[in-house]
Enzyme design. Structure first.
Site, short mmCIF file in Angstrom:
data_model
loop_
_atom_site.label_atom_id
_atom_site.label_comp_id
_atom_site.label_asym_id
_atom_site.label_seq_id
_atom_site.Cartn_x
_atom_site.Cartn_y
_atom_site.Cartn_z
N HIS A 1 13.21 5.78 -2.93
CA HIS A 1 12.18 6.81 -2.72
C HIS A 1 11.35 6.48 -1.47
CE1 HIS A 1 12.60 6.82 -7.28
NE2 HIS A 1 12.91 8.06 -6.98
N GLN B 1 23.54 16.83 -5.71
CA GLN B 1 22.22 17.48 -5.65
C GLN B 1 21.89 17.86 -4.20
OE1 GLN B 1 18.56 16.19 -7.86
NE2 GLN B 1 18.14 15.16 -5.95
P1 AMP Z 1 14.72 10.81 -8.59
O1 AMP Z 1 13.32 10.28 -8.73
O2 AMP Z 1 15.75 9.93 -9.21
O3 AMP Z 1 14.84 12.26 -9.00
O4 AMP Z 1 15.05 10.77 -7.04
C1 AMP Z 1 14.21 11.40 -6.11
C2 AMP Z 1 14.86 11.37 -4.76
O5 AMP Z 1 15.10 10.02 -4.37
C3 AMP Z 1 16.24 12.07 -4.75
O6 AMP Z 1 16.37 12.80 -3.54
C4 AMP Z 1 17.20 10.90 -4.80
O7 AMP Z 1 18.44 11.18 -4.23
C5 AMP Z 1 16.44 9.86 -3.99
N1 AMP Z 1 16.93 8.53 -4.32
C6 AMP Z 1 16.99 7.96 -5.54
N2 AMP Z 1 17.58 6.73 -5.47
C7 AMP Z 1 17.89 6.54 -4.16
C8 AMP Z 1 18.52 5.48 -3.44
N3 AMP Z 1 18.95 4.37 -4.05
N4 AMP Z 1 18.69 5.63 -2.11
C9 AMP Z 1 18.27 6.77 -1.48
N5 AMP Z 1 17.67 7.79 -2.10
C10 AMP Z 1 17.48 7.69 -3.43
#
Ligand code: AMP
Length: 283
Positions: A37, A153
C-alpha cells in the site's frame, strides 16, 4: 493530515482543492496497511498535488463464507502510516455511510469478471466495481493507484474507466514482496509460522514460471504444469486456480503472445493467497 469519515466531508475538501486547480491522487485500500500500500501512496504523492487514501473494508466484495468479520482493522496504525507517507486525507467511512438504508445501485461488468478470482468468488468484482466507482465519484481523482498484485482487479478497473468514459487515469504499480519472495498481503497475518513457510510455494512457482518463460517456454499448459507441480509438492497448499490468460480480456491463451498474465490463487490452510506475473512480448 485529516481523517474524514463522511462522504460530504471528503467532497467538501475535494471541491476546495479543485477550485484551487490542484490535482488529486486516490489510493483505495481495505486498510491493514503494509509496504505494498505504501508504494501506491508514494507513487500518488510523486504524481499528484493532493493524496487521498481510502481505508474501507468493503462488505460488498466479501462472500458469505469469507473473512469480512475477521479482516484485520486498525485505523490508528493505518493513519500513522498514511501521515508518514505525506497523505493529505484518509477517508474512513462506516459501511452505513457508504451503503445507506435504501442503497440499490451496483456496477456489474460482464466477461472480465467471470474468470480467475471472479470464478471462485462470485459477486466479488461487483462489490469492487461498485465501491471503486463510488470512491471515484467521492474523491474525483485525476489518477487512481492500484497494485499489480491484484492483476485481475487492475484490468477490470482499467476496463471500467475506459468503458464508462471516466475522467481519470488508472496507474498500475508493481508487486511488493517480502525479502523471501512472498507477495505482501494483509491476509499474510492469518498464517501460522508453519503456514508462512509453506506460503513461499506461491512465489517459488511464480519465479520458476517467469524463469521458464525467459528461457523460451511459450506453451501455457507446460507453464501451468510446471507451476502446479511446485505447488503440489507442498502439503499445506491447495490450488484454487493457475491460469494463463490474455492480460486485457482475462481469456485463457494456449500460447504466450503479446501481453499475458499468469495468475494463481492457492489456499494455505484456510488462507487464500494470490500471486502473478505478466509477460509482455519483446521484453
Ligand atoms: P487491499 O487493501 O488488499 O484491497 O489492497 C489495496 C491496494 O493495494 C490494491 O490496489 C492492491 O493491489 C494493492 N496491493 C496490495 N498488496 C500489494 C503488494 N504486495 N504490492 C503492490 N500492491 C499491493
Amino acid at each position: 493530515m485529516q481523517l474524514i469519515e463522511t462522504v460530504a466531508g471528503v467532497k467538501y475538501q475535494v471541491a476546495a482543492w479543485k477550485a484551487a486547480g490542484l490535482t488529486i491522487g486516490l489510493v483505495p485500500t481495505m486498510g491493514s496497511l503494509h509496504e505494498g500500500h505504501e508504494s501506491l501512496m508514494d507513487a500518488a504523492r510523486a504524481a499528484c498535488d493532493k493524496v487521498v487514501v481510502s481505508v474501507f473494508v468493503n462488505p460488498l466484495q466479501f462472500g458469505p463464507d469469507e473473512d469480512y468479520d475477521n479482516y484485520p482493522r486498525d485505523i490508528e496504525r493505518d493513519s500513522a502510516i498514511c501521515e508518514a507517507h505525506g497523505v493529505d486525507v484518509v477517508f474512513h467511512p462506516t459501511p452505513e455511510e457508504m451503503y445507506g438504508p435504501n442503497y440499490n445501485t451496483y456496477v456489474v461488468m460482464e466477461t472480465l469478471t467471470d474468470a480467475l478470482c471472479g470464478a471462485s468468488r462470485p459477486g466479488h468484482f461487483r462489490g469492487v466495481c461498485t465501491v471503486v466507482n463510488k470512491l471515484f465519484n467521492i474523491a474525483q481523482p485525476d489518477k487512481a493507484f492500484f497494485g499489480q498484485k491484484d492483476a485481475q482487479q487492475l484490468a477490470i478497473i482499467k476496463r471500467m474507466v475506459a468503458d464508462l468514459n471516466m475522467n481519470l487515469q488508472v496507474v498500475g504499480c508493481p508487486i511488493v514482496r517480502e525479502e523471501d519472495g512472498l507477495a505482501k498481503s494483509s491476509r499474510n497475518t492469518y498464517l501460522s509460522a508453519e503456514e508462512r513457510q509453506a506460503a513461499l510455494v506461491l512465489s517459488r512457482a511464480i519465479f520458476a514460471g517467469e524463469q521458464a518463460v525467459r528461457a523460451g517456454e511459450r506453451n501455457a499448459d507446460a507453464l501451468k504444469r510446471l507451476m502446479g507441480d511446485i505447488i503440489a509438492a507442498e502439503p499445506l497448499a491447495r490450488v484454487d486456480y493457475i491460469e494463463v490468460v490474455d492480460g486485457a480480456t482475462m481469456q485463457p491463451v494456449e500460447t504466450l503472445g503479446s501481453s499475458v498474465l499468469t495468475a494463481m490463487a492457492v489456499c494455505i490452510g484456510s488462507t487464500r493467497l494470490i500471486d502473478n506475473f505478466i509477460y509482455e512480448e519483446g521484453e
